[in-house]
Structures are given as structure tokens and as C-alpha cells.
Design a protein around this motif. Structure first.
Motif, PDB file in Angstrom:
ATOM      1  N   LEU A 168      -5.395   6.765  -5.678  1.00  0.00           N
ATOM      2  CA  LEU A 168      -5.266   5.403  -5.170  1.00  0.00           C
ATOM      3  C   LEU A 168      -6.381   5.147  -4.175  1.00  0.00           C
ATOM      4  N   THR A 169      -7.084   4.023  -4.358  1.00  0.00           N
ATOM      5  CA  THR A 169      -8.173   3.631  -3.466  1.00  0.00           C
ATOM      6  C   THR A 169      -7.928   2.202  -2.999  1.00  0.00           C
ATOM      7  N   THR A 184       0.831  -1.211   0.000  1.00  0.00           N
ATOM      8  CA  THR A 184       0.000   0.000   0.000  1.00  0.00           C
ATOM      9  C   THR A 184       0.864   1.258   0.000  1.00  0.00           C
ATOM     10  N   ALA A 185       1.884   1.299   0.849  1.00  0.00           N
ATOM     11  CA  ALA A 185       2.745   2.476   0.916  1.00  0.00           C
ATOM     12  C   ALA A 185       3.493   2.689  -0.393  1.00  0.00           C
ATOM     13  N   GLN A 186       3.965   1.613  -1.001  1.00  0.00           N
ATOM     14  CA  GLN A 186       4.706   1.778  -2.247  1.00  0.00           C
ATOM     15  C   GLN A 186       3.777   2.178  -3.393  1.00  0.00           C
ATOM     16  N   PRO A 225      -1.796  -8.606   2.748  1.00  0.00           N
ATOM     17  CA  PRO A 225      -0.822  -9.388   3.519  1.00  0.00           C
ATOM     18  C   PRO A 225       0.601  -9.039   3.097  1.00  0.00           C
ATOM     19  N   PRO A 226       1.569  -9.246   3.971  1.00  0.00           N
ATOM     20  CA  PRO A 226       2.975  -9.024   3.585  1.00  0.00           C
ATOM     21  C   PRO A 226       3.355  -9.940   2.423  1.00  0.00           C
ATOM     22  N   LEU A 227       3.928  -9.339   1.412  1.00  0.00           N
ATOM     23  CA  LEU A 227       4.289 -10.079   0.205  1.00  0.00           C
ATOM     24  C   LEU A 227       5.802 -10.132   0.081  1.00  0.00           C
ATOM     25  N   GLU A 235      10.008  -9.694  -4.306  1.00  0.00           N
ATOM     26  CA  GLU A 235       9.904  -9.921  -5.745  1.00  0.00           C
ATOM     27  C   GLU A 235       8.466  -9.777  -6.216  1.00  0.00           C
ATOM     28  N   THR A 236       7.519 -10.281  -5.434  1.00  0.00           N
ATOM     29  CA  THR A 236       6.111 -10.163  -5.816  1.00  0.00           C
ATOM     30  C   THR A 236       5.682  -8.708  -5.829  1.00  0.00           C
ATOM     31  N   THR A 237       6.067  -7.955  -4.793  1.00  0.00           N
ATOM     32  CA  THR A 237       5.723  -6.530  -4.750  1.00  0.00           C
ATOM     33  C   THR A 237       6.349  -5.781  -5.920  1.00  0.00           C
TER      34      THR A 237
END
Length: 467
Positions: free
Chosen positions: A338-339, A318-320, A346-348, A351-353
Motif C-alpha cells: 500500500l502506497t 488509510t488505516a482500513q 478527508p474523513p469520508l 458507506e463511502t469507505t
């Protein structure tokens, strides 16, 4: 080939070398070698551990059978000798034969190299068995002990060794037959044992060659599998580098080229405005610095992919996403909102993020460059089973020819990169026309529902090192 001053059969020399050398070079067969069933001995494969273990097991079993037959048949030999020196001689031969067989069975790993280096030891064993067989008759259990000699020679020495010792054993059987030719059943028994000896020699060599050929085929299959895995890894890394270059440095360099063209055009005017030139030169410098920074980030990411020892903590999606949309709005002056709906994502894995952010960035860049939109909306939705990202604009949308399946043919490698990233995440990417504009939807399945936001849940996809 000569070893310790003695001539060895080629099969014995190769096998002996294999016992002392971890790896051998597999020699191709000579062009003039025979083909078919009775072809030359198979060359030992480069990795012989499994094959040698199997050969040793077969050899030990053969010696165990020979030892059993000697123990059972010795009383028959003792019964057919007269009292005195003949009995003592037969007893000594029987004890020597049983002792030698037992020692080889117990310490085969120590005796096998010596037996390979000195085939004459097999001749000594054959002579001891011949003495016992000569006194026991060809219809006694000792006759079956003779079958073990051709079998063992075939396992150790190949066709030439098996042929030599089988011939010697047949000569012993012929001598025994002449000594017992008037005994009932001696002729049929001798003929039966002779056939067993020939068959045992062929079986021993066949088993030896089958194991060596199986080892060679297994090694070739392993090498082919390894080469295929390396090729797939290289192809995957090339595709990843192409995506990273397209999503970062290539776009910045394209903008730098446009800014440099504008600067050149302004400088060619009859009365160039210094303020305009200064502003355009500032844009060129800023674009060059951004390209250098993106190049450093790409090199850092490459080094991170090659370092598999460290661990990176999960990233806050969310922050990124908020930082990404804010930076995009500032750079392009295109309002982007952004909504987030549902619980916290969940923490990802990092690499996924990174893949999710790259897909969002590419979708926003397409909106800025091609859609002629007035605004863009990014929606992050987290449900019990999936994480969904939606990027929607109010622009003109994609032309019909720019379908996702035909993106590479039309030169839209950004869409190809989005699709590849989604596939590596195990996610579903859907691009459809909006009302108006274009809507890009990425759905990432989650393994565990994020019911308790205080405890991290695990994503379905765990990114590999060569994502």
C-alpha cells in the motif's frame, strides 16, 4: 341514498359525506352511464381536502355576489311598492335575505353541511329572492342575484340539483315577466337573465366535476409515483444485496466447497495421510466459520441500513486499506503493498469507505484468482479535487471478452458490482491492461480541497440509505 329521512341528489350526498369523512372510496361509474359533455357527476376522489377548499371558496364568492346584488337592488324593490303593509313586507324580506346571505358568507363552514343535508333551504332563499324581484322588476340589479342560485346549486348538488333549481328559477322569472310584461325592456331583460341562469348552472356543475376529476387524476399520479419509488427502492436494495453476497459469503462458500472437495479426494485414497486430512478438515472448518462470520456481518449491515436514527462517525480510509492489504497478503501469500501520496484523505462517510474497500477487495481477489500475479500494488492518491485508488498487478491481465460493459453477460458479477458501487459513489471506474498485468483506477471527486488536514472536508457524494 337517504340522509336524515330526506331524499338527496347523489352529488349532494357524496359531497356531504366528504365534508364529514376524511377519506372516501372512489366508486367507478356505472356501465350504463351517459358519456360526453353532459355525463353523470364525477365521483369525489379519495382525498378531498384541496377540492373541498376550492368548492368552498367558489361558493363563498357566489354568496358574496348575491349579497352585493341584494344590497344594491333592495332600494329598487322599495321604490316600486306602495306605502304601508307592502313596504313593510318587502323590507322584512330584504332584511331576511341579506341577513341569511351574510350569515352564510361569514360562517360557511357551519352552514354548508346543513345546506347539503337540506336542499329545501335553497328553495326558501329562492322564494325570498322571488318576492324582491317581483316588486323590483326584471331589469333591476336584483335580477342578477337570481343567477347565483343555479351557480351555487351546480357547485353543491351536481347536474340533478342544478337542473332542479335552474328550472325553479326560470319559473320565477316567467312569473316576474308576466307581471312586468308591459314595462319597457322587461322581455329582453327576462330573456337575458334566463340565459345567464342556464349558463350559470352549467358552469357550476362543470367546475365541480373538473375539480373532482383533477383530484382523482392527482391522486392516481401520486399513487403511481409512490409505487415507482417503492419499485426503484426494492430494485436498488436487491442489487446491493447481490453485491454484498458476491463480495463476501459467495466467495467464502466457493472456497469452502473447494476445500471440501479436496478433503473428499484425500479421504478416498487407499492410504490417506492423517496429517493431510487434519489440515484439510481445519481449512474446511475455518472456511465455514468465516462464512458464518460474514453472514453475521451482512445481517448486521442490513439492520444498520434499516435504522436511520443513529449516526456513524467517519471512517479512517488509510488505516482500513492497510488492514485490508495486510489481511489479503496473509491469507493468499501474494505480496501486496500500500502506497499513499498527497495529503491525508478527508474523513469520508462510512458507506463511502465501505464501497471503496469493497472495490479494492474485489480487484485484489480477481488478481489472486485469475491473474497468476507475483505481486500487487494499491496506491491511494489525494489531490485538491479528487481521491484516486489504483490497484495494479503484474499478471496476465483480463481477456478481451471480459470488458467492463460486457461483464454481466460473461458471468463476471464482481466487475458488475464494482461498476455499480462506483456509480453510486459518483466516481469513475477504469479498468485497463497494464505493462504487464491489469490496472484498476477509481477516481472519486471531492467537493472541497483538503488543504487543512486538521479540518474535515466534505466528499462530493453523500451515500443514500439504500446505497
Amino acid at each position: 341514498m337517504r340522509t336524515r329521512g330526506r331524499n338527496l341528489p347523489p352529488g349532494a350526498a357524496r359531497l356531504r359525506a366528504a365534508l364529514h369523512t376524511p377519506r372516501l372510496r372512489t366508486e367507478p361509474p356505472a356501465s350504463g352511464s351517459a358519456t360526453g359533455y353532459l355525463q353523470d357527476d364525477a365521483a369525489p376522489p379519495a382525498t378531498l381536502r384541496l377540492q373541498l377548499n376550492a368548492l368552498q371558496a367558489l361558493s363563498r364568492q357566489t354568496i358574496a355576489v348575491r349579497l352585493t346584488m341584494l344590497v344594491i337592488g333592495t332600494p329598487f324593490a322599495m321604490a316600486n311598492t306602495s306605502d304601508g303593509a307592502p313596504t313593510h313586507a318587502v323590507l322584512i324580506v330584504a332584511v331576511l335575505g341579506i341577513t341569511i346571505s351574510y350569515a352564510m358568507l361569514r360562517d360557511w363552514d357551519r352552514f354548508a353541511p346543513r345546506l347539503l343535508a337540506h336542499p329545501s333551504l335553497m328553495v326558501l332563499d329562492l322564494v325570498l329572492g322571488a318576492v324582491l324581484l317581483l316588486t323590483a322588476s326584471p331589469v333591476s340589479p336584483l335580477a342578477y342575484a337570481t343567477v347565483c342560485t343555479p351557480l351555487l346549486s351546480g357547485l353543491l348538488y351536481g347536474w340533478r340539483g342544478a337542473g332542479l333549481f335552474t328550472g325553479l328559477q326560470l319559473a320565477v322569472l316567467l312569473t316576474v315577466h308576466r307581471a312586468w310584461e308591459h314595462s319597457p325592456g322587461a322581455g329582453a331583460g327576462t330573456l337575458l337573465i334566463a340565459g345567464f341562469c342556464v349558463a350559470a348552472g352549467i358552469i357550476g356543475v362543470t367546475l365541480r366535476n373538473l375539480m373532482f376529476r383533477f383530484g382523482t387524476a392527482t391522486q392516481a399520479l401520486a399513487e403511481a409515483t409512490s409505487r415507482l419509488a417503492v419499485a426503484e427502492a426494492v430494485e436498488s436494495e436487491r442489487a446491493r444485496l447481490a453485491r454484498e453476497l458476491h463480495d463476501s459469503v459467495a466467495k467464502t462458500l466457493h472456497g469452502l466447497a473447494l476445500a471440501a472437495d479436496a478433503l473428499s479426494t484425500s479421504a478416498d485414497r487407499p492410504a490417506p495421510d492423517p496429517a493431510v486430512l487434519r489440515r484439510q478438515a481445519t481449512l474446511v472448518a475455518a472456511a465455514a466459520r468465516r462464512a458464518a462470520a460474514e453472514s453475521r456481518d451482512l445481517l448486521t449491515d442490513l439492520r444498520h441500513h434499516t435504522d436511520l436514527t443513529g449516526t456513524t462517525p467517519p471512517a479512517d480510509l488509510t488505516a482500513q486499506l492497510a488492514a485490508k492489504t495486510e489481511t489479503f497478503t496473509t491469507r493468499t501469500t501474494l505480496p501486496t503493498h500500500l502506497t499513499r501520496t498527497g495529503p491525508e484523505p478527508p474523513p469520508l462517510p462510512p458507506e463511502t469507505t465501505r464501497h471503496l474497500l469493497a472495490i479494492v477487495t474485489e480487484a485484489l481477489e480477481n488478481t489472486h484468482r485469475h491473474a497468476r500475479a507475483t505481486r500487487a500494488d494499491v496506491t491511494l492518491t489525494v489531490t485538491a479535487t479528487a481521491l484516486r485508488l489504483t490497484i495494479k498487478d503484474d499478471g496476465v491481465g483480463l481477456p478481451p471478452a471480459h470488458a467492463l460493459a460486457e461483464a454481466s453477460d460473461s458471468g463476471h458479477f464482481g466487475l458488475v458490482g464494482m461498476r455499480e458501487r462506483a456509480e453510486q459513489l459518483g466516481a469513475h471506474l477504469h479498468i485497463a491492461p497494464g505493462t504487464p498485468g491489469t490496472e484498476v483506477t477509481l477516481t472519486l471527486p471531492l467537493r472541497e480541497p483538503p488543504t487543512d488536514t486538521s479540518r474535515p472536508s466534505r466528499p462530493l457524494h453523500q451515500e443514500s440509505a439504500h446505497a
